[in-house]
Design a protein around this motif. Structure first.
Motif, mmCIF file in Angstrom:
data_model
loop_
_atom_site.group_PDB
_atom_site.id
_atom_site.type_symbol
_atom_site.label_atom_id
_atom_site.label_comp_id
_atom_site.label_asym_id
_atom_site.label_seq_id
_atom_site.Cartn_x
_atom_site.Cartn_y
_atom_site.Cartn_z
ATOM 1 N N ILE A 1 0.857 -1.182 0.000
ATOM 2 C CA ILE A 1 0.000 0.000 0.000
ATOM 3 C C ILE A 1 0.895 1.234 0.000
ATOM 4 O O ILE A 1 1.736 1.403 0.898
ATOM 5 C CB ILE A 1 -0.924 0.023 1.228
ATOM 6 C CG1 ILE A 1 -1.828 -1.218 1.218
ATOM 7 C CG2 ILE A 1 -1.777 1.281 1.230
ATOM 8 C CD1 ILE A 1 -2.734 -1.321 2.419
ATOM 9 N N VAL A 2 0.740 2.071 -1.013
ATOM 10 C CA VAL A 2 1.559 3.274 -1.130
ATOM 11 C C VAL A 2 0.665 4.509 -1.046
ATOM 12 O O VAL A 2 -0.566 4.427 -1.150
ATOM 13 C CB VAL A 2 2.352 3.288 -2.460
ATOM 14 C CG1 VAL A 2 3.289 2.105 -2.519
ATOM 15 C CG2 VAL A 2 1.401 3.297 -3.657
ATOM 16 N N LYS A 3 1.302 5.651 -0.900
ATOM 17 C CA LYS A 3 0.574 6.913 -0.808
ATOM 18 C C LYS A 3 -0.034 7.266 -2.165
ATOM 19 O O LYS A 3 0.396 6.781 -3.211
ATOM 20 C CB LYS A 3 1.508 8.021 -0.344
ATOM 21 C CG LYS A 3 2.089 7.789 1.045
ATOM 22 C CD LYS A 3 3.049 8.907 1.437
ATOM 23 C CE LYS A 3 3.631 8.673 2.818
ATOM 24 N NZ LYS A 3 4.587 9.741 3.195
ATOM 25 N N MET B 1 1.347 4.574 5.676
ATOM 26 C CA MET B 1 1.213 4.098 7.047
ATOM 27 C C MET B 1 0.245 2.917 7.096
ATOM 28 O O MET B 1 0.406 1.989 7.896
ATOM 29 C CB MET B 1 0.695 5.243 7.921
ATOM 30 C CG MET B 1 0.237 4.841 9.302
ATOM 31 S SD MET B 1 -0.789 6.124 10.064
ATOM 32 C CE MET B 1 -2.224 6.066 8.993
ATOM 33 N N ALA B 2 -0.743 2.929 6.202
ATOM 34 C CA ALA B 2 -1.748 1.867 6.192
ATOM 35 C C ALA B 2 -1.175 0.523 5.773
ATOM 36 O O ALA B 2 -1.805 -0.509 6.002
ATOM 37 C CB ALA B 2 -2.889 2.251 5.247
ATOM 38 N N ILE C 1 -9.429 5.699 3.198
ATOM 39 C CA ILE C 1 -9.591 5.195 4.567
ATOM 40 C C ILE C 1 -9.669 6.376 5.541
ATOM 41 O O ILE C 1 -9.207 7.481 5.249
ATOM 42 C CB ILE C 1 -8.442 4.258 4.991
ATOM 43 C CG1 ILE C 1 -7.111 5.017 5.026
ATOM 44 C CG2 ILE C 1 -8.360 3.058 4.091
ATOM 45 C CD1 ILE C 1 -5.969 4.211 5.612
ATOM 46 N N HIS C 2 -10.281 6.101 6.682
ATOM 47 C CA HIS C 2 -10.316 7.068 7.777
ATOM 48 C C HIS C 2 -9.752 6.354 9.005
ATOM 49 O O HIS C 2 -10.206 5.270 9.367
ATOM 50 C CB HIS C 2 -11.741 7.550 8.066
ATOM 51 C CG HIS C 2 -11.778 8.648 9.087
ATOM 52 N ND1 HIS C 2 -11.687 9.977 8.749
ATOM 53 C CD2 HIS C 2 -11.878 8.605 10.441
ATOM 54 C CE1 HIS C 2 -11.738 10.712 9.849
ATOM 55 N NE2 HIS C 2 -11.840 9.904 10.890
ATOM 56 N N TYR D 1 -7.299 9.439 4.568
ATOM 57 C CA TYR D 1 -6.185 9.180 3.660
ATOM 58 C C TYR D 1 -6.697 8.578 2.354
ATOM 59 O O TYR D 1 -7.679 7.827 2.345
ATOM 60 C CB TYR D 1 -5.174 8.201 4.278
ATOM 61 C CG TYR D 1 -4.453 8.735 5.496
ATOM 62 C CD1 TYR D 1 -3.324 9.535 5.373
ATOM 63 C CD2 TYR D 1 -4.909 8.429 6.776
ATOM 64 C CE1 TYR D 1 -2.659 10.030 6.494
ATOM 65 C CE2 TYR D 1 -4.260 8.914 7.900
ATOM 66 C CZ TYR D 1 -3.129 9.705 7.756
ATOM 67 O OH TYR D 1 -2.485 10.188 8.860
ATOM 68 N N THR D 2 -5.999 8.909 1.269
ATOM 69 C CA THR D 2 -6.208 8.235 -0.009
ATOM 70 C C THR D 2 -4.968 7.396 -0.264
ATOM 71 O O THR D 2 -3.838 7.900 -0.199
ATOM 72 C CB THR D 2 -6.395 9.246 -1.156
ATOM 73 O OG1 THR D 2 -7.557 10.041 -0.887
ATOM 74 C CG2 THR D 2 -6.591 8.523 -2.479
#
Length: 244
Positions: A43-45, A53-54, A126-127, A139-140
């Protein structure tokens, strides 16, 4: 005349070499055979290729269910209480992923959602809320699936069948002894083909045929075409050198 032979041969040789590097790649993920698969992912930004972080909140690998070209991904979330929202693309917008399993004690939940193409990043939202540290953010993120680590999983029925077969074979040692005696009295010419057939029969029927050329679907480059191309270019080159 000599140059007219040298140039075509060089171009054909170059075309052959380039065709090896730019041969037809993997087909669409929807061409996967029906069954259950596992695949690793990162999972990337949304804005760059840095790990999000996710990435630490989602269990690896993901499980894929493929049926008639439709792919459904199932992924487990760790620290489920912290991830208060998880949305994936649906009909041009974003919708909450379906929760198919939840474990409050382990603080996990499993979600599933549809995938159109494993080779493309999946945009998600996500939240995250951590009340103990007063943390509350949206976050996306993007899921990047590693198609080189796509593996097919044997069905539970087949695993049970294989296990039963091993148990049955071990319970009858006299059958093994009888087979060994027959093998000793079989001529090499007569035993060659049966042995090859027996080895082929041992292969799992639902094993994914993956190759270095195409880890997704097992497609191979048209080697016969490349060989013919190389042979023609070699003939031109030899002829040009003889006339030089």
């Amino acid at each position: 005349m000599k140059r007219s032979l040298v140039l075509p041969s060089l171009f054909l040789t170059l075309a052959f070499v380039l065709s090896l590097f730019f041969a037809p790649g993997a087909q669409a993920a929807s061409d996967l055979a029906d069954g259950t698969y596992t695949i690793d992912y990162t999972i990337v930004k949304a804005e760059n290729e840095s790990a999000s972080m996710a990435n630490d909140y989602f269990e690896k690998p993901a499980t894929l269910q493929v049926k008639k070209g439709e792919i459904t991904a199932q992924i487990q979330m760790n620290h489920s209480k912290w991830i208060t929202m998880f949305k994936v693309p649906e009909k041009g917008d974003f919708a909450d992923a379906k929760v198919i399993k939840s474990d409050e004690k382990e603080d996990t939940r499993v979600v599933e959602f549809k995938l159109d193409d494993l080779s493309k990043p999946l945009l998600s939202k996500i939240h995250v809320t951590v009340e103990s540290i007063n943390y509350d953010h949206d976050y996306t993120i993007r899921f990047i699936f590693d198609t080189k680590k796509l593996k097919k999983v044997e069905s539970a029925a087949k695993q049970a069948s294989d296990k039963a077969g091993v148990s049955a074979a071990s319970a009858k040692p006299e059958a093994k002894a009888e087979a060994a005696v027959k093998a000793e009295h079989t001529t090499p010419a007569a035993s060659t083909k049966p042995v090859a057939a027996a080895d082929a029969a041992k292969q799992p029927t639902d094993k994914v045929m993956l190759s270095a050329d195409n880890p997704q679907t097992g497609d191979k480059a048209p080697l016969a075409f490349f060989t013919a191309l190389f042979f023609i270019s070699a003939c031109y080159l030899v002829r040009s050198l003889q006339n030089h």
